[in-house]
Design a protein around this motif. Structure first.
Motif: not given
Length: 709
Positions: A267-284
């Motif tokens: 799962v790419a960051p673009k997907t896992y940071t989306g509205d349904r999952v909302k995991l933190p982005a790498p820079e966070e």
């Protein structure tokens, strides 16, 4: 990508089998189980970092085992037989429901029914053939685990689970030498999801090197936000402490068309940071390396696992997903050698390459007879954050509720929870348990969904105090075995020859006094038959189940029916003299005097627990329904401890009123109050050719991962 020459292949191991004489365990399996170095963990540690786990598994146990473990039904020899239909037509096809059946369609339905009955019959025959182990067989099985003095009952259950690895050593989702181990459990939580998620968070922020977190369904929610906040806090501590980045692996199941080709999807960051999952982005989270994987074996091989391993020191096994649901759940915290079994299972679940590798893969912990384990206040869970005494004092005044907004059936929202990191297990227990001084506070704590008033303001005199966090009495390591099942994507009712199912059947087969089960749903045909057989033998069988839990889905063809239907069937199968040995109860909240209907979305109980003869328990992910029995990946442990089993059962009955108010009428399986009244809105049991149409809604939820199962 290479594997060390010192790692023996499956062929090398199997060549030794002619030199081994066994009486119960097949020789090749006995060699695998008693070769401590022959594990996926060890072999991966001796390979280059870019080596996928699947290559290791195939090297150790043969290509066919790796293939079978993740077979989706798309074998090259059967290409063209599995063309996917899309849209509603495709869904109805998967559900085996059609608007109008032709003669050919009816014939196929009859054939499917016959096939299902044949597979269920084979499961029953396997269970009926189980016999207690003879002394020499007990000794043989005892050598297939690392433990001290397991009980005879435990060994009989473990033996049946172990034999399920005969044709596939990975059938248990753990390397055979690690299937049987030992460990301790300092803490158990039986409560609403926020209490359990807070323990996840407490462990995450204290991680030093790595975290492996797995859940069936991850949903942007209050529960998920607690985990996200913990990841951010861990990252902050790592950066401020100038430490090496902590490696975090996260797995979930969110169905994806690409899984038809490969069930394990990065799962790419673009997907896992989306509205349904909302995991933190790498820079966070600059202090962490986060890698996320989405795993599902189409069409129905659900990744139903819910566990976490931290720093190869702690494993927790829980019943809940990372989402906001109105469920009472169960989580158990394990330490000791069994954690290495969890670790190996996590590697096999991931199956692909770790990027970056898990840092502790190359630094296994060392256990000895002198290993010490901490209990109660002496057990450190996490470091402090700020003024811990002040934070703990404030936290004890606040009930642990969700700290984010979440949708509820009546449009209400959940309160925000204070950010508190508990310093140790004792502080966690006091923060949660000490708040329940009145019935109103218990009612407020359990109301994570639609708010319902308390009906039990005068609790039974023998009811224990409500204590969600159980600090176990200090104990020595006891025998523990992993009894899992790998996922099966193909529809059908086969594949019961797996450790989980065989252990469940063996529990009923070898029980002498009593079997206790709490499960959301109890309807898989093999377990119903096994329970009835035990009852007829004079064994007391107690079943705590939910009224109305996922009834729509359970009405689908071959799903087993609703809990109410099963209760009526079971009592109808027994003679009057036998009925008192079967005691079925509907879940009743700690603040209630009548069972709660899960269909109202106000309260459910999602605990999965079995206790046999008071000293052998099974705890984990698996429900007693067709999905868990035949299809989902499930992680469970078999424990051999009278102390822990007693404290589990005491906590179960302390934190709900099911025992006091939930028992159904043995005449017909219907709940009635002392005056003979049924529950308001009680409906007749569904019957007739159209009852399956009610399952469409439940099936859609299950396909989407929204059913809370």
């Amino acid at each position: 990508m290479s594997i060390a020459a010192s790692v023996r292949t499956a062929r090398a191991v199997l060549e030794q089998q002619s030199d081994v004489s066994t009486t119960f365990i097949p020789p090749a399996l006995y060699i695998f189980a008693t070769s401590p170095e022959h594990t996926v963990t060890n072999a991966l540690a001796n390979s280059t970092p870019d080596t996928p786990v699947r290559i290791i598994a195939e090297h150790l146990y043969g290509l066919e085992h790796g293939w079978e473990h993740h077979w989706t039904g798309h074998h090259p020899d059967h290409a063209g037989e599995h063309k996917e239909k899309t849209g509603l037509k495709g869904l109805f096809s998967k559900l085996q429901i059609k608007k109008k059946k032709s003669d050919d369609g009816q014939m196929k339905d009859r054939e499917a029914q016959a096939a299902a009955e044949k597979e269920e019959s084979e499961a029953t025959e396997s269970w009926a053939a189980m016999e207690p182990l003879r002394p020499e067989q007990l000794d043989e099985v005892r050598r297939c685990g690392k433990w001290d003095n397991p009980s005879e009952l435990f060994l009989n259950l473990y033996a049946q689970a172990l034999r399920a690895l005969d044709s596939n050593p990975l059938n248990g989702l753990v390397s055979p030498p690690l299937m049987g181990a030992s460990g301790v459990t300092p803490l158990t939580i039986i409560s609403v999801i926020p209490d359990i998620i807070q323990h996840h968070a407490d462990l995450i922020v204290r991680a030093e090197h790595e975290v492996f977190l797995a859940t069936n369904f991850w949903e942007a929610s209050g529960a998920a936000q607690t985990i996200v906040d913990a990841l951010k806090e861990l990252s902050r501590r790592v950066v401020e402490g100038k430490r090496d980045k902590v490696v975090v692996k996260l797995m979930y199941d969110r169905g994806n068309p690409a899984q038809v080709v490969s069930p394990h999807q990065a799962v790419a960051p673009k997907t896992y940071t989306g509205d349904r999952v909302k995991l933190p982005a790498p820079e966070e989270i600059p202090g962490l390396h986060l890698q996320v994987q989405n795993y599902h074996v189409p069409p129905v091989g659900t990744f139903h696992s819910k566990f976490m391993v931290v720093d190869r020191k702690i494993a927790i096994l829980n019943s809940n997903n990372i989402q906001d649901r109105v469920n009472v759940e169960m989580m158990v915290h394990y330490e000791g050698p069994i954690v290495q079994s969890f670790y190996d299972m996590a590697l096999l679940s991931w199956w692909e390459t770790f990027d970056p590798p898990l840092p502790l893969l190359y630094r296994p912990p060392v256990y000895s007879g002198d290993s010490k384990y901490e209990f109660g206040h002496a057990h450190p869970v996490i470091g402090t954050k700020g003024d811990l005494d002040s934070a703990a004092s404030k936290a004890r005044e606040t009930l642990a509720e969700h700290h984010a907004q979440t949708e509820l059936p009546d449009g209400q929202t959940m309160q925000q929870k204070q950010e508190v990191w508990d310093a140790n297990n004792q502080d966690e227990a006091e923060r949660v348990d000490d708040g329940f001084t009145t019935a109103d506070k218990i009612n407020a704590h359990l109301n994570t969904g639609s708010k319902i008033g308390a009906t039990d303001t005068d609790p039974p005199p023998n009811a224990a105090a409500f204590k969600p966090v159980v600090l176990h009495t200090e104990h020595k390591p006891f025998p523990i075995a992993m009894v899992n099942r790998s996922p099966r994507g193909r529809p059908g009712h086969g594949d019961t020859y797996v450790p989980q199912d065989q252990a469940w059947l063996a529990a009923f087969r070898f029980a002498k006094k009593n079997v206790f089960i709490q499960t959301p749903t109890f309807n898989a045909k093999p377990i119903v038959a096994a329970a009835l057989d035990a009852v007829r033998r004079g064994v007391l069988v107690e079943i705590y189940a939910d009224l109305g839990f996922n009834d729509e889905g359970e009405l689908l063809p071959f799903q087993g029916g609703t809990n109410e239907m099963v209760a009526a069937h079971m009592y109808g199968e027994l003679d009057e003299a036998q009925k008192d040995n079967l005691r079925i109860y509907w879940y009743t909240g700690k603040d209630q005097k009548t069972p709660l209907n899960a269909a109202d979305k106000s309260r459910n109980c999602h605990v999965k627990l079995m206790i046999v003869d008071g000293h052998v328990g099974m705890q984990g992910n698996g429900n007693q329904d067709s999905q868990s029995w035949y299809h989902s990946q499930e992680i469970n442990v078999l424990v051999d401890s009278e102390l822990v089993c007693r404290e589990w059962r005491d906590a179960i009955d302390a934190n709900q009123n099911t025992l006091h108010y939930g028992r159904v009428d043995a005449r017909d399986g219907v709940w009635r109050d002392p005056q003979g009244n049924t529950l308001p809105g009680q409906k007749p049991l569904p019957h007739g050719p159209f009852k399956s149409l009610g399952g469409v809604v439940g099936a859609v939820q299950r396909v989407r991962g929204e059913g809370g199962f």
